[in-house]
Design a protein around this motif. Structure first.
Motif, mmCIF file in Angstrom:
data_model
loop_
_atom_site.group_PDB
_atom_site.id
_atom_site.type_symbol
_atom_site.label_atom_id
_atom_site.label_comp_id
_atom_site.label_asym_id
_atom_site.label_seq_id
_atom_site.Cartn_x
_atom_site.Cartn_y
_atom_site.Cartn_z
ATOM 1 N N MET A 129 -7.273 1.015 3.812
ATOM 2 C CA MET A 129 -7.361 1.987 2.723
ATOM 3 C C MET A 129 -7.607 3.399 3.256
ATOM 4 N N LYS A 130 -8.478 3.516 4.240
ATOM 5 C CA LYS A 130 -8.741 4.838 4.824
ATOM 6 C C LYS A 130 -7.484 5.387 5.494
ATOM 7 N N ALA A 131 -6.750 4.508 6.163
ATOM 8 C CA ALA A 131 -5.501 4.934 6.803
ATOM 9 C C ALA A 131 -4.482 5.365 5.756
ATOM 10 N N ALA A 132 -4.411 4.644 4.638
ATOM 11 C CA ALA A 132 -3.469 4.997 3.576
ATOM 12 C C ALA A 132 -3.814 6.347 2.972
ATOM 13 N N MET A 133 -5.088 6.586 2.713
ATOM 14 C CA MET A 133 -5.505 7.842 2.101
ATOM 15 C C MET A 133 -5.257 9.032 3.028
ATOM 16 N N SER A 134 -5.701 8.921 4.268
ATOM 17 C CA SER A 134 -5.576 10.048 5.195
ATOM 18 C C SER A 134 -4.124 10.289 5.589
ATOM 19 N N SER A 135 -3.402 9.223 5.893
ATOM 20 C CA SER A 135 -2.001 9.377 6.287
ATOM 21 C C SER A 135 -1.138 9.814 5.105
ATOM 22 N N GLY A 136 -1.418 9.261 3.937
ATOM 23 C CA GLY A 136 -0.653 9.640 2.758
ATOM 24 C C GLY A 136 -0.795 11.111 2.442
ATOM 25 N N ALA A 137 -2.015 11.637 2.534
ATOM 26 C CA ALA A 137 -2.256 13.055 2.261
ATOM 27 C C ALA A 137 -1.527 13.934 3.276
ATOM 28 N N PHE A 138 -1.610 13.591 4.556
ATOM 29 C CA PHE A 138 -0.983 14.403 5.602
ATOM 30 C C PHE A 138 0.536 14.306 5.564
ATOM 31 N N LEU A 139 1.044 13.091 5.470
ATOM 32 C CA LEU A 139 2.494 12.906 5.497
ATOM 33 C C LEU A 139 3.167 13.508 4.264
ATOM 34 N N PHE A 140 2.455 13.516 3.139
ATOM 35 C CA PHE A 140 3.031 14.137 1.948
ATOM 36 C C PHE A 140 3.314 15.618 2.197
ATOM 37 N N GLN A 141 2.376 16.300 2.843
ATOM 38 C CA GLN A 141 2.563 17.733 3.099
ATOM 39 C C GLN A 141 3.769 17.960 4.013
ATOM 40 N N LEU A 142 3.993 17.082 4.972
ATOM 41 C CA LEU A 142 5.163 17.206 5.847
ATOM 42 C C LEU A 142 6.457 16.915 5.095
ATOM 43 N N ALA A 143 6.371 15.985 4.152
ATOM 44 C CA ALA A 143 7.571 15.579 3.422
ATOM 45 C C ALA A 143 8.000 16.619 2.388
ATOM 46 N N ARG A 144 7.105 17.518 2.021
ATOM 47 C CA ARG A 144 7.403 18.533 1.012
ATOM 48 C C ARG A 144 7.214 19.936 1.587
ATOM 49 N N LEU A 195 0.820 -1.209 0.000
ATOM 50 C CA LEU A 195 0.000 0.000 0.000
ATOM 51 C C LEU A 195 0.858 1.265 0.000
ATOM 52 N N SER A 196 1.861 1.294 0.864
ATOM 53 C CA SER A 196 2.694 2.493 0.966
ATOM 54 C C SER A 196 3.497 2.721 -0.307
ATOM 55 N N SER A 197 3.998 1.649 -0.905
ATOM 56 C CA SER A 197 4.770 1.784 -2.142
ATOM 57 C C SER A 197 3.888 2.265 -3.290
ATOM 58 N N SER A 198 2.716 1.656 -3.424
ATOM 59 C CA SER A 198 1.831 2.001 -4.543
ATOM 60 C C SER A 198 1.362 3.439 -4.468
ATOM 61 N N LEU A 199 1.162 3.967 -3.252
ATOM 62 C CA LEU A 199 0.681 5.340 -3.106
ATOM 63 C C LEU A 199 1.809 6.361 -3.162
ATOM 64 N N SER A 200 2.932 6.067 -2.527
ATOM 65 C CA SER A 200 4.029 7.036 -2.495
ATOM 66 C C SER A 200 4.659 7.246 -3.868
ATOM 67 N N GLU A 201 4.414 6.334 -4.815
ATOM 68 C CA GLU A 201 4.885 6.517 -6.188
ATOM 69 C C GLU A 201 4.098 7.605 -6.918
ATOM 70 N N LEU A 202 3.046 8.119 -6.289
ATOM 71 C CA LEU A 202 2.149 9.098 -6.920
ATOM 72 C C LEU A 202 2.108 10.389 -6.101
ATOM 73 N N PRO A 203 3.190 11.166 -6.113
ATOM 74 C CA PRO A 203 3.227 12.373 -5.283
ATOM 75 C C PRO A 203 2.128 13.371 -5.605
ATOM 76 N N LEU A 204 1.791 13.538 -6.882
ATOM 77 C CA LEU A 204 0.722 14.479 -7.219
ATOM 78 C C LEU A 204 -0.602 14.024 -6.628
ATOM 79 N N PHE A 205 -0.885 12.733 -6.713
ATOM 80 C CA PHE A 205 -2.134 12.211 -6.147
ATOM 81 C C PHE A 205 -2.162 12.406 -4.637
ATOM 82 N N CYS A 206 -1.029 12.184 -3.972
ATOM 83 C CA CYS A 206 -0.969 12.415 -2.524
ATOM 84 C C CYS A 206 -1.297 13.867 -2.199
#
Length: 235
Positions: A180-195, A116-127
């Motif tokens: 899936m809900k954890a991936a979506m919510s965490s991915g969106a939040f963590l992306f903002q911290l990472a950038r 899950l983390s790999s498939s989502l983190s490959e899509l920075p724009l989507f995050c």
């Protein structure tokens, strides 16, 4: 901390039509489809190079050599344009996860988290877009556009739930939904911290001790999802 300049649109493989014809009004169906694709490619390039917030109709039309008023023939608003990119993101995430899970069965929780983390983190724009979809995009477009987005997102989501249940050991549909809900919510939040934005990058250069919020998106997302999935499988 070394400050790195953002890669240019050209270096990311983004190409714009800058020939004479781009300034002419598209008349055939194929010309209109190509012009629409050009505008989406420009929006995608700007968002990747800078951020979703940097995408404006003026910036997009300037990138393809059109007058700002011309974009209204193809998109009602920047929100509609960005929502279409988010719709494409769902298609890409579904494809990424399907590729990673292909042929795998009985996967332990940690491997599911990695998938899950790999498939989502490959899509920075989507995050990045996941944050904006709920806040400002899907409620700002016409009903039919919102319906189109929701239909594609729902189809992709359901397919990903099916793939997780089929591939993972001890992950039922409820657990897959939570993951899936954890991936979506965490991915969106963590992306903002990472950038971090320019102001924060400058601050971190001056005071490195304040940079604790900067992180590796994939690693941190994997850690969160692994904890979630272990708890779900073991409960």
């Amino acid at each position: 901390m070394e400050r790195r300049s953002a890669p240019s649109l050209e270096s990311r493989g983004v190409r714009y039509r800058r020939d004479v014809s781009v300034t002419q009004r598209a008349r055939s169906a194929s010309d209109k489809a190509r012009r629409r694709a050009d505008l989406l490619a420009a929006a995608r390039g700007i968002a990747l190079e800078r951020s979703v917030n940097a995408v404006t109709l003026a910036a997009v039309t300037a990138a393809v050599g059109l007058h700002p008023s011309a974009v209204r023939r193809y998109f009602d608003s920047r929100e509609e344009m960005l929502l279409e990119l988010a719709r494409d993101g769902w298609v890409d995430w579904r494809a990424n996860l399907a590729r990673i899970l292909a042929g795998r069965r009985g996967m332990p929780a940690d491997d599911v988290a990695e998938a899950l983390s790999s498939s989502l983190s490959e899509l920075p724009l989507f995050c990045d877009l996941l944050t904006h979809v709920v806040l400002s995009l899907e409620g700002a477009v016409r009903l039919e556009r919102a319906r189109e987005y929701k239909a594609v997102a729902a189809e992709a989501y359901d397919a990903m739930i099916d793939a997780l249940v089929a591939s993972a050991s001890g992950v039922d549909r409820h657990a897959a939904h939570v993951a899936m809900k954890a991936a979506m919510s965490s991915g969106a939040f963590l992306f903002q911290l990472a950038r971090p934005k320019d102001t924060l990058r400058e601050l971190y250069e001056m005071e490195p001790g304040l940079a604790r919020d900067t992180l590796d998106l994939r690693a941190q997302l994997n850690e969160v999802l692994a904890a979630v999935l272990r708890g779900l499988v073991e409960s």
